[in-house]
Design a protein around this motif. Structure first.
Motif, PDB file in Angstrom:
ATOM      1  N   ARG A 145      40.672  27.465  -2.635  1.00 32.98           N
ATOM      2  CA  ARG A 145      39.419  26.781  -2.973  1.00 32.98           C
ATOM      3  C   ARG A 145      38.251  27.708  -2.686  1.00 32.98           C
ATOM      4  N   SER A 146      37.104  27.423  -3.292  1.00 28.02           N
ATOM      5  CA  SER A 146      35.931  28.272  -3.078  1.00 28.02           C
ATOM      6  C   SER A 146      35.348  28.036  -1.690  1.00 28.02           C
ATOM      7  N   LEU A 147      34.627  29.027  -1.219  1.00 28.95           N
ATOM      8  CA  LEU A 147      34.043  28.980   0.118  1.00 28.95           C
ATOM      9  C   LEU A 147      32.897  27.973   0.205  1.00 28.95           C
ATOM     10  N   THR A 148      32.716  27.429   1.409  1.00 29.07           N
ATOM     11  CA  THR A 148      31.507  26.674   1.722  1.00 29.07           C
ATOM     12  C   THR A 148      30.722  27.467   2.758  1.00 29.07           C
ATOM     13  N   ALA A 149      29.481  27.035   3.014  1.00 31.35           N
ATOM     14  CA  ALA A 149      28.611  27.777   3.937  1.00 31.35           C
ATOM     15  C   ALA A 149      29.160  27.798   5.363  1.00 31.35           C
ATOM     16  N   SER A 150      30.027  26.847   5.710  1.00 33.49           N
ATOM     17  CA  SER A 150      30.530  26.753   7.086  1.00 33.49           C
ATOM     18  C   SER A 150      31.884  27.442   7.272  1.00 33.49           C
ATOM     19  N   ASP A 151      32.455  28.025   6.200  1.00 25.63           N
ATOM     20  CA  ASP A 151      33.778  28.635   6.307  1.00 25.63           C
ATOM     21  C   ASP A 151      33.728  29.988   7.011  1.00 25.63           C
ATOM     22  N   LEU A 152      34.833  30.322   7.684  1.00 23.42           N
ATOM     23  CA  LEU A 152      34.977  31.641   8.271  1.00 23.42           C
ATOM     24  C   LEU A 152      35.364  32.639   7.177  1.00 23.42           C
ATOM     25  N   MET A 153      34.839  33.849   7.275  1.00 23.80           N
ATOM     26  CA  MET A 153      35.169  34.906   6.327  1.00 23.80           C
ATOM     27  C   MET A 153      36.381  35.667   6.877  1.00 23.80           C
ATOM     28  N   GLY A 154      37.575  35.180   6.520  1.00 27.86           N
ATOM     29  CA  GLY A 154      38.780  35.770   7.078  1.00 27.86           C
ATOM     30  C   GLY A 154      39.254  37.003   6.341  1.00 27.86           C
ATOM     31  N   GLY A 155      38.964  37.101   5.042  1.00 32.46           N
ATOM     32  CA  GLY A 155      39.400  38.265   4.269  1.00 32.46           C
ATOM     33  C   GLY A 155      38.207  39.134   3.932  1.00 32.46           C
ATOM     34  N   HIS A 156      37.881  39.248   2.630  1.00 32.90           N
ATOM     35  CA  HIS A 156      36.649  39.925   2.217  1.00 32.90           C
ATOM     36  C   HIS A 156      36.067  39.135   1.048  1.00 32.90           C
ATOM     37  N   LEU A 157      34.850  39.455   0.665  1.00 32.44           N
ATOM     38  CA  LEU A 157      34.205  38.715  -0.420  1.00 32.44           C
ATOM     39  C   LEU A 157      34.927  38.964  -1.742  1.00 32.44           C
ATOM     40  N   VAL A 158      35.435  37.888  -2.311  1.00 27.38           N
ATOM     41  CA  VAL A 158      36.162  37.946  -3.581  1.00 27.38           C
ATOM     42  C   VAL A 158      35.459  37.008  -4.557  1.00 27.38           C
ATOM     43  N   GLN A 159      35.127  37.503  -5.735  1.00 29.40           N
ATOM     44  CA  GLN A 159      34.388  36.714  -6.716  1.00 29.40           C
ATOM     45  C   GLN A 159      35.283  35.930  -7.671  1.00 29.40           C
TER      46      GLN A 159
END
Length: 230
Positions: free
Chosen positions: A98-112
């Motif tokens: 699922r797509s990220l929300t503002a409260s999610d942890l960035m566990g991997g890297h930014l993927v579009q």
């Protein structure tokens, strides 16, 4: 690649299975059985399907709680032609996030979820450290940085090896990734075999830096040419 923009982290949350691929006014209607995924999807949200950002067009919940059941996506011809989705068949497994929300942890890297190209698996080593070697399209090699990030089939990975040297047939260089047991268990990457095609998204930071450097160099060359002509 889809109708709405989403951002992902490349940490796959579930491996679903394609139920059907049918013609639709938009191109193809892709239906994926996501039973067992604890996500409660909403109509119109962005979901990464093996690295492709798609918009949820319809949803048959698995139970009364609204948890994911069969998810349906309309896939446009451009996405079908530029990614591996155009060659998928019922029964194939796909990675879901699922797509990220503002409260999610960035566990991997930014993927579009915007696939840059399709690579071909060159080899798989399963003894000792599990490694997969992939040959990306030649134009993507400038974004492949040793120990940098790449998304393969929507999975955030670290580049364990990069070779810019092509072979005698004129093919481009290759990249290599090491897969840990958790990745093999939770994603489709453990199914990969030589000859398989995979979606590749280069690191957005590497693409941005390369683009800006190329623009700056082009601007400098144009300025020098203008000065020389005066």
């Amino acid at each position: 690649m889809g109708y709405r923009r989403g951002m992902f982290t490349g940490l796959v949350q579930h491996a679903g299975r394609i139920v059907s691929i049918e013609p639709s006014p938009a191109g193809k209607r892709l239906s994926v059985d996501a039973a067992g995924w604890d996500h409660r999807p909403g109509h119109g949200e962005s979901i990464s399907v093996s690295g492709c950002c798609l918009t949820l067009a319809a949803h048959e919940p698995a139970d009364a709680s609204g948890r994911a059941g069969v998810l349906a996506f309309d896939v446009i011809p451009q996405t079908l032609s530029l990614t591996t989705l155009g060659a998928r068949t019922p029964g194939d497994r796909v990675n879901l996030e699922r797509s990220l929300t503002a409260s999610d942890l960035m566990g991997g890297h930014l993927v579009q979820g915007h696939v840059d190209g399709v690579g071909v698996v060159e080899g798989v080593v399963t003894e000792g450290e599990w490694r997969v070697r992939v040959r990306p399209p030649a134009e993507l090699m400038r974004y492949m940085v040793p120990q940098g990030s790449v998304a393969i089939e929507g999975v955030s990975l670290t580049l364990a090896g990069v070779s810019d040297v092509g072979d005698a047939s004129g093919r481009a260089g290759w990249i290599e990734v090491a897969l840990i047991p958790t990745t093999l268990e939770l994603t489709t990457l453990g199914d990969l075999r030589p000859g398989d095609r995979v979606n590749i998204e280069a690191d957005v930071l590497a693409k941005t830096i390369a683009h800006q450097v190329e623009r700056a160099l082009a601007w400098r060359r144009n300025a020098e040419s203008t000065d020389a002509a005066r």
